[in-house]
Design a protein around this motif. Structure first.
Motif, PDB file in Angstrom:
ATOM      1  N   SER A  46       0.846  -1.121  -0.006  1.00  0.00           N
ATOM      2  CA  SER A  46      -0.014   0.005  -0.121  1.00  0.00           C
ATOM      3  C   SER A  46       0.931   1.283  -0.016  1.00  0.00           C
ATOM      4  N   ARG A  47       0.259   2.556  -0.191  1.00  0.00           N
ATOM      5  CA  ARG A  47       0.685   3.694  -0.082  1.00  0.00           C
ATOM      6  C   ARG A  47       0.856   4.024   1.467  1.00  0.00           C
ATOM      7  N   CYS A  50      -2.626   5.320   3.203  1.00  0.00           N
ATOM      8  CA  CYS A  50      -3.851   5.123   2.486  1.00  0.00           C
ATOM      9  C   CYS A  50      -4.950   4.756   3.528  1.00  0.00           C
ATOM     10  N   CYS A  53      -6.000   1.127   2.508  1.00  0.00           N
ATOM     11  CA  CYS A  53      -5.152   0.115   3.137  1.00  0.00           C
ATOM     12  C   CYS A  53      -5.425  -0.281   4.703  1.00  0.00           C
ATOM     13  N   GLU A  71       4.299  -0.764   3.083  1.00  0.00           N
ATOM     14  CA  GLU A  71       4.007   0.545   2.568  1.00  0.00           C
ATOM     15  C   GLU A  71       4.957   1.116   1.673  1.00  0.00           C
ATOM     16  N   LEU A 100      -3.198  -0.093  -5.808  1.00  0.00           N
ATOM     17  CA  LEU A 100      -2.740  -0.291  -4.432  1.00  0.00           C
ATOM     18  C   LEU A 100      -4.131   0.132  -3.599  1.00  0.00           C
ATOM     19  N   PRO A 101      -4.172  -0.568  -2.565  1.00  0.00           N
ATOM     20  CA  PRO A 101      -3.467  -1.735  -1.881  1.00  0.00           C
ATOM     21  C   PRO A 101      -3.620  -3.018  -2.649  1.00  0.00           C
ATOM     22  N   GLY A 112      -7.698  -5.467  -4.771  1.00  0.00           N
ATOM     23  CA  GLY A 112      -7.477  -4.525  -4.082  1.00  0.00           C
ATOM     24  C   GLY A 112      -8.586  -4.693  -2.951  1.00  0.00           C
TER      25      GLY A 112
END
Length: 137
Positions: A46-47, A50, A53, A71, A100-101, A112
């Motif tokens: 993930s970011r 987020c 996420c 991450e 993402l995620p 996702g």
């Protein structure tokens, strides 16, 4: 007095954040991503920060699964390059393009948040997690 660390570090290996999650830097290689997918029964990419996420992690933790969370730290061109490496790694796992995620269970890309919730609502998620060795119940 301790010296302050920079927000971003440009190391080749993932570092662990204070939350216990692995932070993957955009300079990391796709072979490292493939290794993480093979080593962990459940992997969430993930970011950082987020909200989707966070929901994925809460869903999996609520089921009793402790997923490995990576991450992605970075933005702009670097994140685009890392996403391209993620696509290459996911192509070997499932043949589909991740967003993402990205959730990998048992070495396969599930998808996702929307796909994970759909699999959970249909009742297929728990058997998939048991098969991957992420649940023992």
């Amino acid at each position: 007095m301790q010296e302050a660390l920079p927000y971003r570090s440009r190391t080749e290996w993932p570092s662990v954040s204070t939350s216990g999650h692995m932070v993957v830097h955009p300079s990391s290689s796709s072979s490292m991503i493939e290794g993480l997918v093979k080593e962990n029964p459940v992997l969430v990419l993930s970011r950082r920060g987020c909200c989707m996420c966070h929901v994925v992690k809460l869903l999996l933790l609520g089921l009793g699964v402790n997923p490995a969370v990576c991450e992605i730290d970075g933005g702009g061109d670097e994140e685009a390059r890392f996403t391209a490496e993620l696509v290459a790694a996911a192509a070997t796992a499932s043949g589909s393009v991740p967003q993402l995620p990205a959730v990998f269970i048992g070495g396969r890309l599930v998808g996702g948040l929307d796909r994970l919730v759909a699999v959970h609502i249909s009742g297929e998620l728990v058997p998939i997690l048991k098969e991957a060795g992420a649940l023992w119940l």
